[in-house]
Design an enzyme around this catalytic site. Sequence first.
Site, PDB file in Angstrom:
ATOM      1  N   SER A   1      52.174 -83.051  63.733  1.00 30.89           N
ATOM      2  CA  SER A   1      52.008 -84.272  62.928  1.00 30.89           C
ATOM      3  C   SER A   1      51.988 -83.819  61.480  1.00 30.89           C
ATOM      4  O   SER A   1      53.359 -83.494  60.920  1.00 30.89           O
ATOM      5  CB  SER A   1      50.437 -84.854  63.194  1.00 30.89           C
TER       6      SER A   1
ATOM      7  N   ASP B   1      53.880 -93.736  69.305  1.00 29.66           N
ATOM      8  CA  ASP B   1      53.678 -93.464  67.800  1.00 29.66           C
ATOM      9  C   ASP B   1      54.259 -94.061  66.783  1.00 29.66           C
ATOM     10  O   ASP B   1      55.198 -94.352  66.712  1.00 29.66           O
ATOM     11  CB  ASP B   1      53.934 -91.870  68.005  1.00 29.66           C
TER      12      ASP B   1
ATOM     13  N   HIS C   1      49.835 -89.589  70.557  1.00 31.72           N
ATOM     14  CA  HIS C   1      49.706 -88.744  69.522  1.00 31.72           C
ATOM     15  C   HIS C   1      48.650 -87.542  69.604  1.00 31.72           C
ATOM     16  O   HIS C   1      47.651 -87.647  70.004  1.00 31.72           O
ATOM     17  CB  HIS C   1      49.567 -89.424  68.202  1.00 31.72           C
TER      18      HIS C   1
END
Length: 312
Positions: A154, A253, A283
């Site tokens: 991320s 996502d 996620h």
Amino acid sequence: MMPLDPATEQFLAQIPPPEPGPIDFAKQRQRGEAMISMMVGPGGLDEVAGVEESEIDGPIGPVPIRIYRPLEQAKGVLHYIHGGGWHAGSLRTIDHTARRICRTLGMVVVTSSYRLAPEHPFPAAFEDSLAAAEWFLAEAPKFAAGPLVISGDSAGGNLAAAICLTLRDRMVRGDKSYDAQLLLYPAVDLRAIAAQYPSRRRDAHPGFRGEDLDALIDAYCDKEDRANPHVSPLAAADLSALPPALIVVLSIDPLRDEAVVYAERLKDSGVSVGLIEFDHLSHGFVDLAGLIPAAGEATAAVLGRLRTMIGI
């Protein structure tokens, strides 16, 4: 789009929805730390030969790191940068993930942290992570022979991608770089136009809404130009001569489409790229590998693909 894995859906249902109004960053951090024991899962922590906690010199102070050594002779060294929307996360929150990677790959794993937004907006996280990368590339050969890999999830994937661009641009003066990059559901386009990606407009992830992402991007970027490639790697004019990449995306996502476009642009630029998509996971699934069987299977598949890519 397939339905979410039932155990993943049940896990997400247990997370309280964000409170209305501005993000309480301190509370978000506390919530993440409080969830660590649950995310480890019933099997406990993966065994490793040793964990060393240390600090390196950063641009304005120490940068915390941890070094995980595998039970077997190490096959290389992997640098992992944690996610958390640039505002949360720590060496503690990814301890269980680092142990799993170390045990599964048989590599030394070095994790690094960074100053967090909004107290420390860009370039704080980038500069701290770059300092860790520079230290890593100088010291990693002392830990083990073999490939050197950078990875992040991320926001950590964002930082890892930006670091690879920076090191590529320094290669003319002889700087080292990584042999491969593993980007897990990375944020690579923080520009306003990214709101038009179908995966952003669909806003299908029950635990990761577009409006929350927008607020986190605002807190991280502050007054910085979001077309700066160190902020939005996808905005870089040239993506050639970067390390081979393995990019993992998730169908629900909001970050999916920008990561897919990034993979396509890397490939068009002559970079070797592998793209893996999961349509039943959320996620952050790698951090849930010990709790949710489907997440554990997917994490094993990703690490197996990385192992093949780097030849260990």
